[in-house]
Enzyme design. Structure first.
Site, PDB file in Angstrom:
ATOM      1  CG  HIS A   3     -14.935  11.677  58.950  1.00  0.00           C
ATOM      2  ND1 HIS A   3     -15.405  10.472  58.499  1.00  0.00           N
ATOM      3  CD2 HIS A   3     -13.806  11.390  59.648  1.00  0.00           C
ATOM      4  CE1 HIS A   3     -14.607   9.508  58.904  1.00  0.00           C
ATOM      5  NE2 HIS A   3     -13.631  10.029  59.604  1.00  0.00           N
ATOM      6  CB  THR A  63      -5.108   5.702  27.231  1.00  0.00           C
ATOM      7  OG1 THR A  63      -5.932   4.727  27.864  1.00  0.00           O
ATOM      8  CG2 THR A  63      -5.878   7.008  27.105  1.00  0.00           C
ATOM      9  CB  ALA A  84      -7.430   6.467  21.038  1.00  0.00           C
ATOM     10  CB  SER A 114     -14.197   4.892  25.668  1.00  0.00           C
ATOM     11  OG  SER A 114     -14.180   5.583  26.884  1.00  0.00           O
ATOM     12  CD  GLU A 174      -7.265  -1.451  34.597  1.00  0.00           C
ATOM     13  OE1 GLU A 174      -7.739  -2.572  34.375  1.00  0.00           O
ATOM     14  OE2 GLU A 174      -6.268  -1.243  35.298  1.00  0.00           O
ATOM     15  CD  GLU A 223     -20.319   7.033  32.048  1.00  0.00           C
ATOM     16  OE1 GLU A 223     -19.079   6.840  32.010  1.00  0.00           O
ATOM     17  OE2 GLU A 223     -20.872   7.602  33.005  1.00  0.00           O
TER      18      GLU A 223
HETATM   19  C1  LIG Z   1      -5.431   7.725  36.940  1.00  0.00           C
HETATM   20  C2  LIG Z   1      -5.528   7.102  35.578  1.00  0.00           C
HETATM   21  C3  LIG Z   1      -4.677   6.066  35.240  1.00  0.00           C
HETATM   22  C4  LIG Z   1      -4.733   5.492  33.965  1.00  0.00           C
HETATM   23  N1  LIG Z   1      -3.844   4.482  33.634  1.00  0.00           N
HETATM   24  C5  LIG Z   1      -3.855   3.982  32.358  1.00  0.00           C
HETATM   25  C6  LIG Z   1      -2.890   3.000  31.956  1.00  0.00           C
HETATM   26  O1  LIG Z   1      -2.060   2.545  32.760  1.00  0.00           O
HETATM   27  N2  LIG Z   1      -2.884   2.580  30.664  1.00  0.00           N
HETATM   28  C7  LIG Z   1      -3.785   3.053  29.752  1.00  0.00           C
HETATM   29  O2  LIG Z   1      -3.720   2.643  28.594  1.00  0.00           O
HETATM   30  N3  LIG Z   1      -4.720   3.976  30.105  1.00  0.00           N
HETATM   31  C8  LIG Z   1      -4.777   4.453  31.380  1.00  0.00           C
HETATM   32  N4  LIG Z   1      -5.698   5.410  31.747  1.00  0.00           N
HETATM   33  C9  LIG Z   1      -6.624   5.918  30.739  1.00  0.00           C
HETATM   34  C10 LIG Z   1      -8.016   5.380  30.900  1.00  0.00           C
HETATM   35  O3  LIG Z   1      -8.067   4.012  30.606  1.00  0.00           O
HETATM   36  C11 LIG Z   1      -8.952   6.237  30.022  1.00  0.00           C
HETATM   37  O4  LIG Z   1      -9.020   7.504  30.659  1.00  0.00           O
HETATM   38  C12 LIG Z   1     -10.321   5.611  29.868  1.00  0.00           C
HETATM   39  O5  LIG Z   1     -10.275   4.506  29.013  1.00  0.00           O
HETATM   40  C13 LIG Z   1     -11.351   6.608  29.306  1.00  0.00           C
HETATM   41  O6  LIG Z   1     -10.841   7.235  28.171  1.00  0.00           O
HETATM   42  P1  LIG Z   1     -10.849   8.834  28.057  1.00  0.00           P
HETATM   43  O7  LIG Z   1     -10.299   9.411  29.303  1.00  0.00           O
HETATM   44  O8  LIG Z   1     -10.174   9.179  26.773  1.00  0.00           O
HETATM   45  O9  LIG Z   1     -12.379   9.232  27.979  1.00  0.00           O
HETATM   46  P2  LIG Z   1     -13.309   9.162  26.675  1.00  0.00           P
HETATM   47  O10 LIG Z   1     -13.203   7.852  26.037  1.00  0.00           O
HETATM   48  O11 LIG Z   1     -13.045  10.376  25.867  1.00  0.00           O
HETATM   49  O12 LIG Z   1     -14.743   9.307  27.361  1.00  0.00           O
HETATM   50  C14 LIG Z   1     -15.200  10.549  27.918  1.00  0.00           C
HETATM   51  C15 LIG Z   1     -16.559  10.294  28.574  1.00  0.00           C
HETATM   52  O13 LIG Z   1     -17.489   9.840  27.581  1.00  0.00           O
HETATM   53  C16 LIG Z   1     -18.034   8.584  27.973  1.00  0.00           C
HETATM   54  N5  LIG Z   1     -18.203   7.734  26.804  1.00  0.00           N
HETATM   55  C17 LIG Z   1     -17.279   7.440  25.853  1.00  0.00           C
HETATM   56  N6  LIG Z   1     -17.810   6.624  24.925  1.00  0.00           N
HETATM   57  C18 LIG Z   1     -19.101   6.411  25.300  1.00  0.00           C
HETATM   58  C19 LIG Z   1     -20.185   5.649  24.756  1.00  0.00           C
HETATM   59  N7  LIG Z   1     -20.043   4.903  23.662  1.00  0.00           N
HETATM   60  N8  LIG Z   1     -21.371   5.687  25.408  1.00  0.00           N
HETATM   61  C20 LIG Z   1     -21.532   6.400  26.535  1.00  0.00           C
HETATM   62  N9  LIG Z   1     -20.544   7.138  27.096  1.00  0.00           N
HETATM   63  C21 LIG Z   1     -19.351   7.134  26.484  1.00  0.00           C
HETATM   64  C22 LIG Z   1     -17.020   7.979  28.922  1.00  0.00           C
HETATM   65  O14 LIG Z   1     -17.607   7.053  29.799  1.00  0.00           O
HETATM   66  C23 LIG Z   1     -16.522   9.207  29.651  1.00  0.00           C
HETATM   67  O15 LIG Z   1     -17.428   9.534  30.678  1.00  0.00           O
HETATM   68  C24 LIG Z   1      -5.678   5.967  33.029  1.00  0.00           C
HETATM   69  C25 LIG Z   1      -6.570   7.000  33.386  1.00  0.00           C
HETATM   70  C26 LIG Z   1      -6.507   7.560  34.648  1.00  0.00           C
HETATM   71  C27 LIG Z   1      -7.464   8.661  35.013  1.00  0.00           C
END
Ligand SMILES: Cc1cc2nc3c(=O)[nH]c(=O)nc-3n(C[C@H](O)[C@H](O)[C@H](O)COP(=O)(O)OP(=O)(O)OC[C@H]3O[C@@H](n4cnc5c(N)ncnc54)[C@H](O)[C@@H]3O)c2cc1C
Length: 401
Positions: A338, A126, A130, A132, A363, A367
């Site tokens: 609770h 991530t 970038a 999803s 991960e 969605e």
């Molecule tokens: C506690 C925590 C630990 C993490 N650890 C790691 C790690 O170790 N390594 C790593 O690489 N990443 C890690 N991440 C990152 C995580 O994998 C990303 O947050 C995740 O992939 C979503 O990406 P984003 O937050 O950029 O959301 P975005 O991709 O910006 O998405 C935002 C929203 O839009 C929705 N969305 C996006 N595209 C679509 C679509 N095509 N159709 C419908 N809905 C869509 C998503 O579901 C989400 O609700 C971690 C995240 C958290 C919160």
């Protein structure tokens, strides 16, 4: 079909449960409040062999199967999510990625210390722009003689501030989009590496989540994992393993909600009887029991496929999607049972709710997984066997084609 656990499985269950209850449970409320990541937990998990649970003994692992990995994940998250996160990123995302895609030399040099718990692994996919949409990555890797020079930032990386070995994804050919991403092993001690922790998280506060920057970071060409352009494929196969542990962990969180709810419902009285006797309270617990059983079956089926070395992207995504959503709902209903007390940190259920939300996002968000499962059902997506073949069990050491 055989649903019974083996002696090894029961031993793993016992070891993981006792460790979590003895070493983590007494301090978790304070660590969560302070946002304190206790590094001694890494040592403890390493000493027990849990960090290398499913790697062959020849690479310093315990040589156990994928069901064992699921059981350990479930037991750890039953006590605390940040504990299971360690297993997800160190063992699931980083270690199993190296195990499947690494050369023999890379496995000896990088996987073995991970399996032994001597080094800690993390997974850097991530970026600020970038998540999803993996193809939106901005990190670049440019070949320069015997090295690649990496530049860019990764964020929301679990264990970013404590890990030693990072599986990192960067563009070697941006024009090729997904087929231009490559995977690298980056070490914390490489010049140009710097990391920082993210504070102010909703949950997993006792865990370490952060960012790291690579600035003209020279990575030996020997640290390229797979071939140039295979990074996207590698990242997705790593997620098949990470998601498996997340699903198993979410199952443990539902179990924790049941344990807490049953105890409280039998103590708390309203209208002259324990609230356990009110049918609407029974319904909330019944939903949790339904889900914990369904989740275990989904997780164990995915684990069974993994043991056989069969492609399990669909089954693992289904398990992760269902279990994480169910655990969030279970935690919310545990607070409901609770009442006002659940709304405070006097009881652990508010922590369960905060911790459960992360897994609905990371991960593969809810969605993204819904889209995957819908695409399979509608015939828009089909998986092929991967090359190198998936490392099955009990023959996890088999070599790539
Ligand atoms: C506690 C925590 C630990 C993490 N650890 C790691 C790690 O170790 N390594 C790593 O690489 N990443 C890690 N991440 C990152 C995580 O994998 C990303 O947050 C995740 O992939 C979503 O990406 P984003 O937050 O950029 O959301 P975005 O991709 O910006 O998405 C935002 C929203 O839009 C929705 N969305 C996006 N595209 C679509 C679509 N095509 N159709 C419908 N809905 C869509 C998503 O579901 C989400 O609700 C971690 C995240 C958290 C919160």
């Amino acid at each position: 079909m055989d649903f019974s656990l083996t002696e090894d499985h029961r031993l793993v269950q016992k070891i993981a449960r006792e460790f979590a209850e003895r070493e983590v449970a007494p301090h978790i409320k304070e660590n969560d409040e302070k946002g304190f990541f206790d590094r001694r937990i890494l040592d403890g998990l390493g000493e027990l062999g849990l960090l290398g649970i499913c790697f062959p003994e020849k690479y310093g692992g315990m040589g156990l199967d994928y069901i064992s990995l699921a059981i350990a994940s479930e037991e750890l998250e039953r006590v605390e999510t940040s504990l299971r996160v360690i297993l997800s990123v160190h063992t699931g995302l980083c270690g199993l990625g190296l195990f499947q895609w690494g050369t023999e030399e890379q496995k000896v040099k990088h996987l073995t210390p991970l399996a032994q718990g001597k080094r800690i692994g993390a997974f850097g996919l991530t970026e600020p722009n970038a998540g999803s949409d993996v193809a939106a990555l901005e990190m670049t890797a440019v070949r320069d003689g015997s090295h690649y020079v990496l530049n860019g930032e990764k964020t929301w990386i679990s264990l970013a501030d404590v890990a030693d070995t990072f599986l990192v994804f960067a563009y070697t050919n941006k024009a090729a989009k997904h087929a231009g991403i490559s995977a690298f092993i980056v070490q914390r001690d490489f010049p140009g590496f710097s990391s920082s922790a993210i504070h102010g998280k909703l949950g997993i506060r006792a865990g370490n989540t952060g960012s790291f920057v690579l600035q003209d970071c020279r990575v030996p060409a020997a640290n390229l994992v797979g071939r140039e352009g295979e990074g996207f494929k590698i990242a997705m196969s790593c997620l098949d393993n990470g998601r498996f542990t997340v699903a198993a962990g979410a199952t443990g969180l539902i179990q924790a909600c049941i344990d807490a709810s049953v105890k409280y419902a039998n103590q708390r009285q309203t209208f002259g009887v324990p609230i356990a006797q009110h049918q609407l309270v029974q319904r909330l617990v019944a939903h949790m029991v339904r889900d914990v059983e369904a989740c275990r079956l989904l997780v164990y089926r995915a684990g069974w496929l993994k043991n056989r070395g069969e492609r399990n992207t669909r089954e693992t995504a289904l398990a992760k999607w269902y279990a994480t959503c169910a655990s969030f709902e279970a935690a919310s209903n545990a607070i409901q049972i609770h009442g006002a007390y659940g709304y405070s940190n006097e009881y652990p259920v508010e922590r369960y709710l905060r911790n459960s939300k992360g897994a609905v996002i990371y991960e593969g968000s809810r969605e993204i997984l819904e889209i995957m499962i819908g695409s399979y059902a509608l015939g828009l997506r089909q998986d092929k066997p991967v090359n190198p073949p998936l490392p099955g069990w009990p023959d996890p050491g088999k070599e790539a084609d």
